[in-house]
Write a protein that holds these residues in place. Structure first.
Motif, PDB file in Angstrom:
ATOM      1  N   GLN A  38     -20.250 -19.432 -18.406  1.00 33.96           N
ATOM      2  CA  GLN A  38     -21.202 -19.188 -17.522  1.00 33.96           C
ATOM      3  C   GLN A  38     -22.318 -18.055 -18.320  1.00 33.96           C
ATOM      4  OE1 GLN A  38     -20.536 -17.329 -13.879  1.00 33.96           O
ATOM      5  NE2 GLN A  38     -22.390 -18.158 -12.926  1.00 33.96           N
ATOM      6  N   ILE A  39     -23.632 -18.797 -18.226  1.00 32.47           N
ATOM      7  CA  ILE A  39     -24.537 -17.799 -18.902  1.00 32.47           C
ATOM      8  C   ILE A  39     -25.570 -17.187 -17.659  1.00 32.47           C
ATOM      9  CG2 ILE A  39     -26.581 -17.622 -20.547  1.00 32.47           C
ATOM     10  CD1 ILE A  39     -25.133 -20.083 -22.065  1.00 32.47           C
ATOM     11  N   ILE A  40     -25.690 -15.779 -17.681  1.00 40.09           N
ATOM     12  CA  ILE A  40     -26.627 -15.345 -16.845  1.00 40.09           C
ATOM     13  C   ILE A  40     -27.649 -14.529 -17.421  1.00 40.09           C
ATOM     14  CG2 ILE A  40     -26.774 -14.122 -14.457  1.00 40.09           C
ATOM     15  CD1 ILE A  40     -23.786 -14.543 -14.182  1.00 40.09           C
ATOM     16  N   LEU A  60     -13.062 -13.330 -15.018  1.00 40.88           N
ATOM     17  CA  LEU A  60     -14.071 -13.410 -16.020  1.00 40.88           C
ATOM     18  C   LEU A  60     -14.216 -12.606 -17.239  1.00 40.88           C
ATOM     19  CD1 LEU A  60     -15.236 -13.347 -12.675  1.00 40.88           C
ATOM     20  CD2 LEU A  60     -17.311 -14.006 -13.818  1.00 40.88           C
ATOM     21  N   TYR A  61     -14.365 -13.152 -18.337  1.00 42.25           N
ATOM     22  CA  TYR A  61     -14.172 -12.386 -19.730  1.00 42.25           C
ATOM     23  C   TYR A  61     -15.644 -12.555 -20.080  1.00 42.25           C
ATOM     24  CZ  TYR A  61     -12.465 -11.296 -24.229  1.00 42.25           C
ATOM     25  OH  TYR A  61     -12.579 -10.645 -25.494  1.00 42.25           O
ATOM     26  N   ILE A  62     -16.086 -11.377 -20.714  1.00 39.58           N
ATOM     27  CA  ILE A  62     -17.585 -11.336 -21.127  1.00 39.58           C
ATOM     28  C   ILE A  62     -17.548 -11.541 -22.869  1.00 39.58           C
ATOM     29  CG2 ILE A  62     -19.486  -9.731 -21.732  1.00 39.58           C
ATOM     30  CD1 ILE A  62     -18.607  -7.950 -19.414  1.00 39.58           C
ATOM     31  N   LEU A  63     -18.011 -12.698 -23.016  1.00 38.59           N
ATOM     32  CA  LEU A  63     -17.865 -13.247 -24.445  1.00 38.59           C
ATOM     33  C   LEU A  63     -19.166 -12.790 -25.118  1.00 38.59           C
ATOM     34  CD1 LEU A  63     -17.590 -17.123 -23.678  1.00 38.59           C
ATOM     35  CD2 LEU A  63     -16.037 -15.405 -24.676  1.00 38.59           C
ATOM     36  N   SER A  66     -23.463  -7.690 -21.214  1.00 36.78           N
ATOM     37  CA  SER A  66     -23.146  -6.598 -20.702  1.00 36.78           C
ATOM     38  C   SER A  66     -23.521  -6.801 -19.024  1.00 36.78           C
ATOM     39  CB  SER A  66     -23.319  -5.231 -21.189  1.00 36.78           C
ATOM     40  OG  SER A  66     -24.748  -5.029 -20.901  1.00 36.78           O
ATOM     41  N   ILE A  67     -22.814  -6.190 -18.293  1.00 38.80           N
ATOM     42  CA  ILE A  67     -23.017  -6.233 -16.975  1.00 38.80           C
ATOM     43  C   ILE A  67     -22.572  -4.906 -16.275  1.00 38.80           C
ATOM     44  CG2 ILE A  67     -22.246  -8.722 -16.723  1.00 38.80           C
ATOM     45  CD1 ILE A  67     -19.571  -7.684 -15.172  1.00 38.80           C
ATOM     46  N   THR A  68     -23.213  -4.525 -14.950  1.00 37.26           N
ATOM     47  CA  THR A  68     -22.861  -3.550 -14.502  1.00 37.26           C
ATOM     48  C   THR A  68     -22.105  -3.982 -12.970  1.00 37.26           C
ATOM     49  OG1 THR A  68     -24.594  -2.134 -15.129  1.00 37.26           O
ATOM     50  CG2 THR A  68     -23.716  -1.742 -13.085  1.00 37.26           C
ATOM     51  N   LEU A  69     -20.861  -3.474 -12.799  1.00 40.39           N
ATOM     52  CA  LEU A  69     -20.023  -4.040 -11.690  1.00 40.39           C
ATOM     53  C   LEU A  69     -20.369  -2.913 -10.752  1.00 40.39           C
ATOM     54  CD1 LEU A  69     -18.039  -5.955 -10.817  1.00 40.39           C
ATOM     55  CD2 LEU A  69     -16.250  -4.611 -11.691  1.00 40.39           C
ATOM     56  N   GLU A  96     -24.512  -7.164 -11.652  1.00 38.91           N
ATOM     57  CA  GLU A  96     -26.111  -7.484 -12.291  1.00 38.91           C
ATOM     58  C   GLU A  96     -25.525  -7.470 -13.952  1.00 38.91           C
ATOM     59  OE1 GLU A  96     -29.076  -4.509 -11.647  1.00 38.91           O
ATOM     60  OE2 GLU A  96     -27.491  -3.104 -11.156  1.00 38.91           O
ATOM     61  N   THR A  97     -26.470  -8.383 -14.418  1.00 32.29           N
ATOM     62  CA  THR A  97     -26.416  -8.372 -15.794  1.00 32.29           C
ATOM     63  C   THR A  97     -27.736  -7.475 -16.378  1.00 32.29           C
ATOM     64  OG1 THR A  97     -28.223 -10.151 -15.593  1.00 32.29           O
ATOM     65  CG2 THR A  97     -25.567 -10.857 -15.822  1.00 32.29           C
ATOM     66  N   ASN A  98     -27.209  -6.663 -17.321  1.00 31.57           N
ATOM     67  CA  ASN A  98     -27.958  -5.584 -18.212  1.00 31.57           C
ATOM     68  C   ASN A  98     -28.750  -6.472 -19.114  1.00 31.57           C
ATOM     69  OD1 ASN A  98     -26.680  -3.591 -16.620  1.00 31.57           O
ATOM     70  ND2 ASN A  98     -25.103  -3.533 -18.120  1.00 31.57           N
ATOM     71  N   GLU A  99     -28.461  -7.619 -19.700  1.00 27.29           N
ATOM     72  CA  GLU A  99     -29.242  -8.461 -20.751  1.00 27.29           C
ATOM     73  C   GLU A  99     -28.522  -9.774 -20.558  1.00 27.29           C
ATOM     74  OE1 GLU A  99     -27.260  -7.482 -24.593  1.00 27.29           O
ATOM     75  OE2 GLU A  99     -26.061  -6.166 -23.688  1.00 27.29           O
ATOM     76  N   ASP A 100     -29.122 -10.869 -21.258  1.00 30.49           N
ATOM     77  CA  ASP A 100     -28.616 -12.020 -21.178  1.00 30.49           C
ATOM     78  C   ASP A 100     -26.865 -12.255 -21.380  1.00 30.49           C
ATOM     79  OD1 ASP A 100     -31.041 -12.943 -20.454  1.00 30.49           O
ATOM     80  OD2 ASP A 100     -31.442 -13.957 -22.619  1.00 30.49           O
ATOM     81  N   THR A 101     -26.267 -12.638 -20.657  1.00 21.68           N
ATOM     82  CA  THR A 101     -24.665 -12.561 -20.608  1.00 21.68           C
ATOM     83  C   THR A 101     -24.039 -13.739 -20.617  1.00 21.68           C
ATOM     84  OG1 THR A 101     -24.779 -10.172 -19.811  1.00 21.68           O
ATOM     85  CG2 THR A 101     -22.887 -11.298 -19.784  1.00 21.68           C
ATOM     86  N   GLU A 102     -23.066 -13.933 -21.327  1.00 23.00           N
ATOM     87  CA  GLU A 102     -22.415 -15.238 -21.656  1.00 23.00           C
ATOM     88  C   GLU A 102     -20.852 -14.781 -21.321  1.00 23.00           C
ATOM     89  OE1 GLU A 102     -20.948 -18.673 -24.384  1.00 23.00           O
ATOM     90  OE2 GLU A 102     -22.425 -16.984 -25.495  1.00 23.00           O
ATOM     91  N   MET A 103     -20.146 -15.481 -20.212  1.00 22.39           N
ATOM     92  CA  MET A 103     -18.913 -15.280 -19.884  1.00 22.39           C
ATOM     93  C   MET A 103     -17.925 -16.436 -19.820  1.00 22.39           C
ATOM     94  SD  MET A 103     -19.619 -12.598 -16.740  1.00 22.39           S
ATOM     95  CE  MET A 103     -20.659 -13.459 -15.686  1.00 22.39           C
ATOM     96  N   LEU A 104     -16.684 -16.277 -19.798  1.00 24.12           N
ATOM     97  CA  LEU A 104     -15.703 -17.217 -19.728  1.00 24.12           C
ATOM     98  C   LEU A 104     -15.054 -17.094 -18.387  1.00 24.12           C
ATOM     99  CD1 LEU A 104     -14.346 -19.515 -21.175  1.00 24.12           C
ATOM    100  CD2 LEU A 104     -12.331 -18.082 -21.836  1.00 24.12           C
ATOM    101  N   TYR A 105     -15.203 -18.067 -17.536  1.00 23.22           N
ATOM    102  CA  TYR A 105     -14.879 -18.069 -16.155  1.00 23.22           C
ATOM    103  C   TYR A 105     -13.823 -19.053 -15.734  1.00 23.22           C
ATOM    104  CZ  TYR A 105     -16.120 -18.084 -10.919  1.00 23.22           C
ATOM    105  OH  TYR A 105     -16.001 -18.050  -9.738  1.00 23.22           O
TER     106      TYR A 105
END
Length: 302
Positions: A38-40, A60-63, A66-69, A96-105
């Motif tokens: 997933q890319i947000i 969810l693993y951040i590849l 960064s995000i703020t949970l 919320e995403t602090n920058e463009d973020t890619e995650m393994l879901y």
């Protein structure tokens, strides 16, 4: 290639869904487990809802990024290499995403099917195939209702029940290729016209084969086979017919008997039960029929 081993390159996926705030790609699927990428885009809020089962696990693993949970009154920043997962979640979680973020879901219950364009296209085709036949409005939903009840009464594994849930909706999708005059003919079909009908399980199988839900194809192909080998399209019998197809066959037959058709009026539930019981063993699986009878009794239909 070794059987059971799947090797994919960096940008390969089973299906990708582009969204306004990013994208999500299905990388692998098996036994209702889904692994996605997933890319947000930066500045977007995402939500994770409590599941309807204690067995639900979402990881969810951040590849990259960064995000703020948001956790109650706290805000936790997670960066590349960090991860979180939810199990038995009791309230809405959000980040919320602090920058463009890619995650393994990862999810151990289907998620991607809700946004799958291919499956949505199949749903539309299934709807149109029912609209072609003047007598089968909402037929798929009714078959699904009884098929899932039967499957639960048989204590089938969860993955089989979920396959039945989808296959029952799509079981007649191949009728989209059957001419309208054949579907709605008030009299007996000719041999040539019957051949059109006999092809619809094959057509349906081929349509589903083009999706990542290809494990439904065998069920769709076999739902008109009989226990004595007298069905179609392949004349297989007994345990050669998968249990999912045997269940859908019974649910399908009950709904067909109790609804109006071009060639006859619908029977009462009691008469339909009598007909089905007379066909137990040679046409339909007796154990499956028994579970349908239990359900009809519980619903006070018979």
């Amino acid at each position: 290639m070794m059987e059971g081993l799947h090797i994919c390159k960096r940008d390969e996926y089973l299906e990708k869904s582009a969204q306004e705030n990013g994208s999500i790609s299905l990388l692998a699927k098996g036994h209702n487990n889904e692994i996605m990428r997933q890319i947000i885009k930066k500045g977007n809020m995402a939500y994770i809802n409590p599941g309807n089962s204690d067995e639900l696990l979402e990881f969810l693993y951040i590849l990259d990024g960064s995000i703020t949970l948001h956790v109650k009154d706290e805000k936790l920043v997670l960066k590349t290499g960090d991860y979180f997962y939810v199990n038995r979640l009791k309230e809405l979680a959000q980040f919320e995403t602090n920058e463009d973020t890619e995650m393994l879901y990862f999810s151990n219950q289907p998620v991607f099917f809700n946004i799958s364009k291919r499956l949505n296209d199949l749903r539309e085709i299934a709807k149109k195939s029912q609209e072609k036949d003047l007598y089968t409005h909402d037929h798929g939903a009714r078959v699904q209702h009884y098929a899932v009840i039967i499957a639960n009464k048989l204590n089938l594994p969860k993955e089989k029940i979920e396959n039945i849930f989808f296959a029952s909706l799509f079981h007649d999708i191949g009728k989209i290729e059957v001419p309208d005059y054949v579907l709605n003919k008030p009299g007996k079909l000719t041999e040539e016209e019957m051949e059109y009908i006999k092809k619809h399980p094959i057509t349906g199988m081929e349509m589903v084969n083009d999706t990542y839900y290809e494990d439904l194809s065998k069920i769709i192909l076999q739902h008109h086979e009989w226990m004595n080998g007298g069905g179609y399209p392949n004349g297989i019998k007994g345990d050669e017919i998968c249990i999912e197809a045997r269940i859908i066959a019974v649910a399908d037959a009950y709904d067909a008997l109790t609804t109006n058709r071009s060639y006859r009026k619908g029977f009462t539930a009691q008469k339909a039960v009598e007909i089905l019981n007379s066909e137990a063993g040679w046409k339909y699986d007796p154990e499956v029929l028994g579970k349908l009878m239990e359900a009809l009794n519980e619903e006070k239909i018979v």
